[in-house]
Scaffold this motif. Structure first.
Motif, PDB file in Angstrom:
ATOM      1  N   ASP A   1       4.701 -15.628  29.951  1.00 32.69           N
ATOM      2  CA  ASP A   1       3.672 -14.650  30.331  1.00 32.69           C
ATOM      3  C   ASP A   1       3.801 -14.219  31.788  1.00 32.69           C
ATOM      4  O   ASP A   1       3.056 -13.357  32.241  1.00 32.69           O
ATOM      5  CB  ASP A   1       2.266 -15.189  30.042  1.00 32.69           C
ATOM      6  N   ASN A   2       4.740 -14.816  32.531  1.00 38.36           N
ATOM      7  CA  ASN A   2       4.951 -14.351  33.901  1.00 38.36           C
ATOM      8  C   ASN A   2       6.303 -13.646  34.059  1.00 38.36           C
ATOM      9  O   ASN A   2       6.770 -13.423  35.173  1.00 38.36           O
ATOM     10  CB  ASN A   2       4.818 -15.501  34.901  1.00 38.36           C
ATOM     11  N   HIS A   3       6.946 -13.327  32.929  1.00 30.38           N
ATOM     12  CA  HIS A   3       8.138 -12.476  33.005  1.00 30.38           C
ATOM     13  C   HIS A   3       7.680 -11.134  33.564  1.00 30.38           C
ATOM     14  O   HIS A   3       6.544 -10.703  33.322  1.00 30.38           O
ATOM     15  CB  HIS A   3       8.737 -12.305  31.601  1.00 30.38           C
ATOM     16  N   ASP A   4       8.563 -10.492  34.285  1.00 34.03           N
ATOM     17  CA  ASP A   4       8.233  -9.206  34.898  1.00 34.03           C
ATOM     18  C   ASP A   4       7.630  -8.212  33.887  1.00 34.03           C
ATOM     19  O   ASP A   4       6.681  -7.499  34.191  1.00 34.03           O
ATOM     20  CB  ASP A   4       9.520  -8.645  35.510  1.00 34.03           C
ATOM     21  N   TRP A   5       8.170  -8.208  32.662  1.00 34.84           N
ATOM     22  CA  TRP A   5       7.654  -7.272  31.643  1.00 34.84           C
ATOM     23  C   TRP A   5       6.189  -7.582  31.333  1.00 34.84           C
ATOM     24  O   TRP A   5       5.366  -6.684  31.213  1.00 34.84           O
ATOM     25  CB  TRP A   5       8.473  -7.361  30.347  1.00 34.84           C
TER      26      TRP A   5
ATOM     27  N   GLN B   1       1.838   1.100  29.969  1.00 36.46           N
ATOM     28  CA  GLN B   1       2.055   1.218  28.530  1.00 36.46           C
ATOM     29  C   GLN B   1       3.495   0.888  28.152  1.00 36.46           C
ATOM     30  O   GLN B   1       3.748   0.219  27.142  1.00 36.46           O
ATOM     31  CB  GLN B   1       1.676   2.632  28.054  1.00 36.46           C
ATOM     32  N   HIS B   2       4.451   1.356  28.968  1.00 37.77           N
ATOM     33  CA  HIS B   2       5.865   1.100  28.677  1.00 37.77           C
ATOM     34  C   HIS B   2       6.099  -0.399  28.445  1.00 37.77           C
ATOM     35  O   HIS B   2       6.857  -0.778  27.545  1.00 37.77           O
ATOM     36  CB  HIS B   2       6.725   1.598  29.839  1.00 37.77           C
ATOM     37  N   TYR B   3       5.459  -1.233  29.251  1.00 38.15           N
ATOM     38  CA  TYR B   3       5.669  -2.681  29.140  1.00 38.15           C
ATOM     39  C   TYR B   3       4.751  -3.333  28.115  1.00 38.15           C
ATOM     40  O   TYR B   3       5.110  -4.343  27.499  1.00 38.15           O
ATOM     41  CB  TYR B   3       5.580  -3.341  30.519  1.00 38.15           C
ATOM     42  N   LYS B   4       3.576  -2.739  27.924  1.00 39.11           N
ATOM     43  CA  LYS B   4       2.725  -3.252  26.847  1.00 39.11           C
ATOM     44  C   LYS B   4       3.478  -3.146  25.520  1.00 39.11           C
ATOM     45  O   LYS B   4       3.363  -4.003  24.651  1.00 39.11           O
ATOM     46  CB  LYS B   4       1.443  -2.422  26.749  1.00 39.11           C
TER      47      LYS B   4
ATOM     48  N   PHE C   1       6.401  -3.700  24.948  1.00 38.57           N
ATOM     49  CA  PHE C   1       7.396  -4.765  24.766  1.00 38.57           C
ATOM     50  C   PHE C   1       6.821  -5.895  23.900  1.00 38.57           C
ATOM     51  O   PHE C   1       7.548  -6.730  23.390  1.00 38.57           O
ATOM     52  CB  PHE C   1       7.789  -5.368  26.122  1.00 38.57           C
ATOM     53  N   TYR C   2       5.512  -5.927  23.806  1.00 40.33           N
ATOM     54  CA  TYR C   2       4.833  -7.047  23.130  1.00 40.33           C
ATOM     55  C   TYR C   2       3.959  -6.497  22.016  1.00 40.33           C
ATOM     56  O   TYR C   2       3.938  -5.291  21.765  1.00 40.33           O
ATOM     57  CB  TYR C   2       4.004  -7.823  24.160  1.00 40.33           C
ATOM     58  N   TYR C   3       3.249  -7.401  21.347  1.00 41.99           N
ATOM     59  CA  TYR C   3       2.260  -6.982  20.355  1.00 41.99           C
ATOM     60  C   TYR C   3       0.892  -7.151  20.993  1.00 41.99           C
ATOM     61  O   TYR C   3       0.402  -8.280  21.117  1.00 41.99           O
ATOM     62  CB  TYR C   3       2.353  -7.850  19.103  1.00 41.99           C
ATOM     63  N   VAL C   4       0.317  -6.033  21.414  1.00 40.93           N
ATOM     64  CA  VAL C   4      -0.948  -6.072  22.142  1.00 40.93           C
ATOM     65  C   VAL C   4      -2.016  -5.395  21.282  1.00 40.93           C
ATOM     66  O   VAL C   4      -1.772  -4.328  20.718  1.00 40.93           O
ATOM     67  CB  VAL C   4      -0.796  -5.330  23.491  1.00 40.93           C
ATOM     68  N   TYR C   5      -3.180  -6.037  21.148  1.00 41.34           N
ATOM     69  CA  TYR C   5      -4.256  -5.478  20.315  1.00 41.34           C
ATOM     70  C   TYR C   5      -5.555  -5.409  21.107  1.00 41.34           C
ATOM     71  O   TYR C   5      -5.903  -6.348  21.834  1.00 41.34           O
ATOM     72  CB  TYR C   5      -4.472  -6.347  19.064  1.00 41.34           C
TER      73      TYR C   5
END
Ligand code: OTU
Length: 631
Positions: free
Chosen positions: A178-182, A191-194, A196-200
């Motif tokens: 969770d502390n990776h730059d992304w 948004q570009h980095y959100k 990268f993950y599954y965000v709800y």
């Protein structure tokens, strides 16, 4: 440089580039079809595919010439890793030798043991404090400063290469820390980095997914989603709350991870362990494991890396039932297009199961049910690793047993290794709701026997350790030694006080290498016996080409107490017998040959042999003519 040397270099480069061009032609269609399965419905697909090809091209241009030459040699000999002298060892860098530079100092020790493949557990920059033993990566292009630098890694890779030892590291591709730059950028709302993950935004989708999802760390990290207060959002976290699952339906994620693996390949890493491979794709209404897209991700990785760095291997870490596990090694039309190696979880779990039962019948049935591998793929056979023995993987095995029977058996095995049975010898601990933690030696009863000073119990425990290692060395594939097993190292009972402890019970079997014990291997104690017997196994293995691409034919003797493994290929045959019980058992030896036991050097001429408690035989046919001369 003289002009003739210059000329030679020019020719060399031209040859390497021509090989690259040829690979580009061969593998682009495979890459394209895998990528199309993943991203074909996106309107800019041609651009997506073109971007991946650019990553490949750039990585090739960056690849050191020595590695390009190695690529060429390996392409000409694609079964290089299946040669009988490829013998594995796995360790945490800090536990084994402090730092990467420290590991360099221990190459002699490894060579002495017969090792030619070294898997170093996570060593990339990891999240501070809790990081799941390094499986929470904060940067794929940096080594963790506590272990060294990227330069140290490439130097180590080079030293290992000079010593013909292949280097394997973990490619933790399902999640980042969770502390990776992304993740940090996603937290700020980018948004570009959100993406990268599954965000709800709320629990509605997470709740729907949860209905069919399992739980890996049910006790310590229940649920598969984590609420991020600063974002007021939920993030998919299959493992620990600080391990954010990457979203591979976003092609940018695939592209970044492709860059990462090729960057590390260019540092000299030979083998990538694809951590938690089954979890890479999510689908509502399923357990989100082994989805068809997972295999397309692997096929795309394989084809694209095969163009830029064909000398590397992909190794699947998939703790799934055997019929699903074999899919990771490519079958049918996908033969040769997925991983070259996979952990043989089934064999690992089942040898412990058989040892607990003192009977190999269930083990033999399961082994018989495993489909043969396609050529070009091989098992990585192991007794223990840094994880627990997860009994839950057996529930879906068939092999003539019902799921209820498997569940009963798993409960029995778990209790057995936790020492909760009459006459217990094992000193393991229950792990989460499904597994067993403990070192090989402690699970085999050596710790208890030594503490009691009971020499017969010490002998039997030692025999158990050697029995398990005999199976993994004779099954076919790369055998793997877990750090410290060669010395009979015990559980680390002070693990909760250790500098890496994060509340996880697996640290029980992740103690530091006991180098004092290692010194004892030169003395006369039990360590000498275990070390020299495992080294002997490595020697025997290195001289057994009969195991190349050979599927073990499992059989039973002595009322099911003895497992037999019969191998044959163009190099001839071998017949291995191991008695899983503490009672002696009769074995019937195939009469086609006169055999010699590789452990004792004795000739075996009788059709019936009695094997003592936990005893074993490794029989190779005697070339009659040669043998008569020798006698
Ligand atoms: C793998 O584990 C690693 O080997 C573990 O050390 C990590 O904790 C985990 O991934 C997360 O990175 O995912 O495919 O039962 O056997 O978590 C199987 C625990 C995995 C492990 C399981 C495994």
């Amino acid at each position: 440089m003289t002009s003739s040397q210059k000329q030679k270099t020019v020719e060399n480069v031209a040859q390497l580039d021509a090989a690259y061009d040829a690979r580009y032609e061969i593998y682009t269609p495979d890459a394209d079809s895998a990528l199309r399965h993943l991203y074909g419905d996106q309107e800019n697909f041609p651009e997506i595919a073109a971007r991946m090809m650019r990553v490949v091209r750039d990585a090739y241009l960056q690849r050191p010439e020595a590695l390009k030459e190695l690529d060429l040699r390996r392409s000409q000999r694609p079964d290089w890793f299946q040669q009988p002298d490829r013998i594995g060892y796995t360790a945490y860098v800090d536990r084994f030798a402090g730092t990467l530079k420290g590991v360099e100092q221990k190459i002699g020790y490894l060579k002495n043991l017969g090792v030619s493949y070294l898997h170093l557990l996570p060593l990339l920059k990891m999240r501070p404090n809790e990081n799941d033993g390094g499986f929470a990566v904060s940067s794929y292009s940096e080594v963790d400063p506590a272990l060294g630098s990227m330069n140290d890694l490439s130097n180590l890779a080079e030293r290992l290469r000079e010593n013909d030892v292949s280097l394997c590291i973990d490619f933790v591709l399902n999640h980042t820390a969770d502390n990776h730059d992304w993740a940090m950028r996603a937290r700020t709302g980018a948004q570009h980095y959100k993406d990268f993950y599954y965000v709800y935004q709320d629990r509605s989708l997470p709740d729907q997914y949860e209905q069919s999802l399992g739980e890996v760390f049910a006790d310590t990290a229940p649920g598969n989603f984590t609420f991020i207060a600063e974002q007021d959002e939920w993030v998919w976290t299959t493992f620990n709350p600080y391990q954010w699952d990457l979203n591979y339906s976003n092609p940018v994620v695939f592209e970044e991870m492709l860059k990462a693996i090729l960057f590390l390949a260019n540092k000299g890493v030979d083998v990538f362990r694809l951590d938690a491979a089954p979890y890479l794709w999510k689908r509502l209404g399923t357990d989100c494991l082994n989805q068809p897209e997972v295999f397309s991700i692997i096929r795309a990785l394989r084809a694209l890396t095969a163009i830029a760095a064909p000398g590397i291997l992909l190794k699947a870490e998939a703790i799934v039932p055997s019929y699903k596990l074999v899919q990771y090694l490519g079958a049918g039309e996908h033969a040769g297009k997925e991983c070259q190696l996979a952990y043989n979880t089934t064999l690992m779990t089942m040898i412990w199961s058989a040892l607990a039962e003192g009977n190999a019948a269930r083990l033999a049935s399961v082994l018989k049910s495993i489909p043969p591998l396609s050529p070009g793929a091989a098992w990585l056979n192991y007794v223990r690793c840094h994880d627990d023995i997860g009994w839950g993987v057996l529930f879906e095995e068939k092999a003539g047993y019902s799921e209820a029977e498997w569940r009963d058996h798993a409960n029995f095995a778990r209790a057995f290794y936790a020492g909760d049975v009459d006459g217990a010898y094992a000193d393991g601990e229950n792990y989460q709701n499904h597994g067993t933690a403990g070192t090989t030696a402690s699970l085999c009863g050596l710790e208890r026997a030594m503490k009691q000073g009971d020499s017969e119990a010490i002998r039997l425990a030692t025999m158990r350790i050697l029995l398990l290692y005999t199976v993994v060395f004779s099954y076919g594939g790369i055998p793997l030694i877990s750090m410290g097993d060669e010395l009979g190292q015990f559980n680390d009972h002070d693990y909760a006080a250790g500098n890496r402890y994060d509340g996880d019970g697996r640290w029980l079997h992740r103690g530091a290498m006991d180098w004092q014990k290692a010194e004892l291997r030169r003395g006369g104690g039990n360590e000498v016996r275990i070390f020299s017997e495992i080294r002997k196994l490595a020697e025997i293995r290195a001289n057994t080409p009969q195991l190349i691409q050979s599927a073990a034919e499992p059989g039973l003797c002595g009322d099911g107490r003895v497992l037999t493994l019969h191998h044959h290929n163009a190099h001839g045959e071998i017949f291995v017998c191991v008695n899983f019980s503490s009672a002696p058992a009769h074995v019937t030896i195939p009469e086609a040959h006169c055999w010699r036991d590789q452990f004792t050097g004795d000739r075996v001429t009788k059709p019936q042999v009695e094997l003592g408690a936990y005893d074993r035989l490794w029989l190779t046919p005697i070339d009659q003519a040669l043998d008569d001369k020798a006698n």
